[in-house]
Design a protein around this motif. Structure first.
Motif, PDB file in Angstrom:
ATOM      1  N   LEU A 113      -7.874   1.414   0.827  1.00  0.00           N
ATOM      2  CA  LEU A 113      -7.203   1.820  -0.410  1.00  0.00           C
ATOM      3  C   LEU A 113      -5.803   2.330  -0.120  1.00  0.00           C
ATOM      4  N   THR A 114      -5.669   3.183   0.888  1.00  0.00           N
ATOM      5  CA  THR A 114      -4.347   3.755   1.173  1.00  0.00           C
ATOM      6  C   THR A 114      -3.397   2.730   1.776  1.00  0.00           C
ATOM      7  N   THR A 115      -3.907   1.828   2.623  1.00  0.00           N
ATOM      8  CA  THR A 115      -3.004   0.875   3.274  1.00  0.00           C
ATOM      9  C   THR A 115      -2.711  -0.350   2.424  1.00  0.00           C
ATOM     10  N   GLU A 116      -3.585  -0.654   1.464  1.00  0.00           N
ATOM     11  CA  GLU A 116      -3.363  -1.850   0.652  1.00  0.00           C
ATOM     12  C   GLU A 116      -2.977  -1.507  -0.787  1.00  0.00           C
ATOM     13  N   ALA A 117      -3.912  -0.993  -1.564  1.00  0.00           N
ATOM     14  CA  ALA A 117      -3.663  -0.813  -2.999  1.00  0.00           C
ATOM     15  C   ALA A 117      -2.589   0.241  -3.281  1.00  0.00           C
ATOM     16  N   LEU A 118      -2.709   1.421  -2.665  1.00  0.00           N
ATOM     17  CA  LEU A 118      -1.707   2.469  -2.914  1.00  0.00           C
ATOM     18  C   LEU A 118      -0.348   2.091  -2.320  1.00  0.00           C
ATOM     19  N   ALA A 119      -0.344   1.472  -1.152  1.00  0.00           N
ATOM     20  CA  ALA A 119       0.933   1.045  -0.541  1.00  0.00           C
ATOM     21  C   ALA A 119       1.595  -0.027  -1.394  1.00  0.00           C
ATOM     22  N   HIS A 120       0.805  -0.944  -1.935  1.00  0.00           N
ATOM     23  CA  HIS A 120       1.346  -1.990  -2.797  1.00  0.00           C
ATOM     24  C   HIS A 120       1.950  -1.382  -4.066  1.00  0.00           C
ATOM     25  N   ALA A 121       1.252  -0.426  -4.683  1.00  0.00           N
ATOM     26  CA  ALA A 121       1.769   0.223  -5.898  1.00  0.00           C
ATOM     27  C   ALA A 121       3.033   1.015  -5.588  1.00  0.00           C
ATOM     28  N   ARG A 122       3.039   1.722  -4.464  1.00  0.00           N
ATOM     29  CA  ARG A 122       4.214   2.514  -4.082  1.00  0.00           C
ATOM     30  C   ARG A 122       5.415   1.615  -3.815  1.00  0.00           C
ATOM     31  N   ASP A 123       5.195   0.538  -3.067  1.00  0.00           N
ATOM     32  CA  ASP A 123       6.303  -0.356  -2.728  1.00  0.00           C
ATOM     33  C   ASP A 123       6.821  -1.113  -3.945  1.00  0.00           C
ATOM     34  N   SER A 124       5.914  -1.563  -4.808  1.00  0.00           N
ATOM     35  CA  SER A 124       6.351  -2.343  -5.971  1.00  0.00           C
ATOM     36  C   SER A 124       7.107  -1.490  -6.982  1.00  0.00           C
ATOM     37  N   ALA A 125       6.804  -0.199  -7.035  1.00  0.00           N
ATOM     38  CA  ALA A 125       7.529   0.688  -7.957  1.00  0.00           C
ATOM     39  C   ALA A 125       8.747   1.305  -7.296  1.00  0.00           C
ATOM     40  N   GLY A 126       8.949   1.050  -6.015  1.00  0.00           N
ATOM     41  CA  GLY A 126      10.108   1.588  -5.316  1.00  0.00           C
ATOM     42  C   GLY A 126      10.050   3.091  -5.130  1.00  0.00           C
ATOM     43  N   LEU A 127       8.865   3.620  -4.947  1.00  0.00           N
ATOM     44  CA  LEU A 127       8.696   5.064  -4.793  1.00  0.00           C
ATOM     45  C   LEU A 127       8.730   5.441  -3.321  1.00  0.00           C
ATOM     46  N   ALA A 128       9.255   6.622  -3.033  1.00  0.00           N
ATOM     47  CA  ALA A 128       9.264   7.103  -1.655  1.00  0.00           C
ATOM     48  C   ALA A 128       7.856   7.497  -1.220  1.00  0.00           C
ATOM     49  N   ALA A 129       7.085   8.057  -2.148  1.00  0.00           N
ATOM     50  CA  ALA A 129       5.711   8.477  -1.845  1.00  0.00           C
ATOM     51  C   ALA A 129       4.878   8.360  -3.105  1.00  0.00           C
ATOM     52  N   LEU A 130       3.604   8.155  -2.927  1.00  0.00           N
ATOM     53  CA  LEU A 130       2.656   8.125  -4.038  1.00  0.00           C
ATOM     54  C   LEU A 130       1.404   8.881  -3.602  1.00  0.00           C
ATOM     55  N   PRO A 131       1.443  10.221  -3.705  1.00  0.00           N
ATOM     56  CA  PRO A 131       0.260  10.991  -3.307  1.00  0.00           C
ATOM     57  C   PRO A 131      -0.908  10.670  -4.235  1.00  0.00           C
ATOM     58  N   ALA A 132      -2.099  10.665  -3.654  1.00  0.00           N
ATOM     59  CA  ALA A 132      -3.264  10.276  -4.445  1.00  0.00           C
ATOM     60  C   ALA A 132      -4.434  11.199  -4.173  1.00  0.00           C
ATOM     61  N   GLU A 133      -5.180  11.447  -5.232  1.00  0.00           N
ATOM     62  CA  GLU A 133      -6.463  12.148  -5.137  1.00  0.00           C
ATOM     63  C   GLU A 133      -7.519  11.075  -5.392  1.00  0.00           C
ATOM     64  N   VAL A 134      -8.388  10.870  -4.419  1.00  0.00           N
ATOM     65  CA  VAL A 134      -9.375   9.803  -4.509  1.00  0.00           C
ATOM     66  C   VAL A 134     -10.767  10.413  -4.589  1.00  0.00           C
ATOM     67  N   ARG A 135     -11.535   9.986  -5.568  1.00  0.00           N
ATOM     68  CA  ARG A 135     -12.929  10.419  -5.707  1.00  0.00           C
ATOM     69  C   ARG A 135     -13.825   9.212  -5.528  1.00  0.00           C
ATOM     70  N   LEU A 136     -14.745   9.353  -4.587  1.00  0.00           N
ATOM     71  CA  LEU A 136     -15.659   8.272  -4.267  1.00  0.00           C
ATOM     72  C   LEU A 136     -17.059   8.620  -4.757  1.00  0.00           C
TER      73      LEU A 136
END
Length: 192
Positions: A158-181
């Protein structure tokens, strides 16, 4: 936390109003109240003239009443502001590189993030919600995992694919996330 306080406070106030209103209605319909109750019968008033005017001559009475009512009004306004405050981020400010910015709908980024997370191996269902400010958003991701999945591996993906993709596509420096499994619960089935 605020959601829990909101529900508990609404429940307590609602229960007190139902008990008080129900008791007044019951006494008005002729039910005999207990001896310790605040009024005796259907023709009794809740506050007599003596009870209403007992403290009027005291110097502390009116400042105490006004202070208590002011505190109640401030608490009610705080509660209303907390309830009406938006929990979702409606738009994200995207840096396009030319000194200008573009606005990306928050629901669109949430949808893409949830879809990318839902495609990960072993994820049965995914939800995403953006929080924070439009210049520095964060994400809340909820994943429903299949029973055979390693949660650590899924979190890494999730952190290396989905969150990184969202962060890169929006041009954000960081996208901190709270993940509940959470794991899917399967019901036992009868085998014949």
């Amino acid at each position: 936390m605020l959601r829990i306080v909101n529900r508990v406070l609404l429940g307590v106030v609602g229960l007190a109003l139902v008990v008080l209103g129900g008791s007044v209605l019951a006494v008005g319909l002729g039910v005999r109240p207990p001896s310790w109750w605040i009024h005796d019968g259907r023709h009794d008033v809740l506050l007599s003239d003596a009870a209403r005017t007992r403290w009027r001559d005291q110097g502390w009475w009116w400042p105490a009443v006004i202070g208590a009512l002011a505190v109640l009004v401030l608490l009610a306004l705080w509660w209303l502001a907390a309830v009406l405050r938006r929990r979702r981020l409606t738009e994200v400010l995207v840096d396009v590189g030319d000194g200008e910015g573009a606005l990306l709908r928050g629901r669109a980024l949430e949808g893409v993030l949830a879809e990318d997370a839902g495609r990960l191996d072993g994820v049965a269902h995914a939800q995403a919600q953006l929080t924070g400010k439009r210049g520095a958003p964060g994400a809340r991701v909820r994943l429903l995992l299949e029973p055979h999945v390693d949660p650590g591996h899924t979190l890494h993906l999730l952190t290396t694919e989905a969150l990184a993709h969202a962060r890169d596509s929006a041009g954000l420096a960081a996208l901190p996330a709270e993940v509940r499994l959470r794991a899917v619960k399967h019901r036992a089935e009868r085998v014949s």
